[in-house]
Design a protein around this motif. Structure first.
Motif: not given
Length: 111
Positions: A3-10, A24-28, A56-60, A65-70
């Protein structure tokens, strides 16, 4: 999977590595960090520029391919007007050129 952390807004947009917002369509392109404190630092930096930002920082999970799944919930961002104008200008020039080529009179036959 890790898992990694990404930042998502309201609005459902995600922070990129360049500290801009994307759907978020292009995870890279997305900012990601294995450490929550680094993601929280990005939230702090972005919030200091925009007082109305609620991020907020969320865990995904990471994919193969080591890209975040959002979960993509926001529509794609529109291109800036300058980019659209440049594209239209180029397309208009190509159309005008092709019309000019097709409208040239046929050469007269030699008598």
């Amino acid at each position: 999977m890790s898992t990694v952390f990404v930042v998502r807004n309201q609005d459902g947009y995600f922070a990129t590595k360049q500290k801009e917002w994307e759907c978020g369509r292009e995870a890279k392109l997305l900012f990601r960090s294995p450490h929550k404190d680094e993601a929280l630092n990005i939230v702090f930096e972005l919030s200091s520029k925009d007082i109305y930002l609620r991020a907020e920082a969320i865990s995904v999970e990471l994919d193969d391919k080591k890209q975040p799944v959002v979960e993509v919930t926001a529509p794609p961002k529109a291109k800036p007007v300058a980019e659209v104008d440049d594209q239209l200008t180029t397309e208009d020039a190509e159309i005008a050129e092709s019309k000019a080529d097709s409208e040239q009179p046929a050469p007269l036959a030699a008598e």
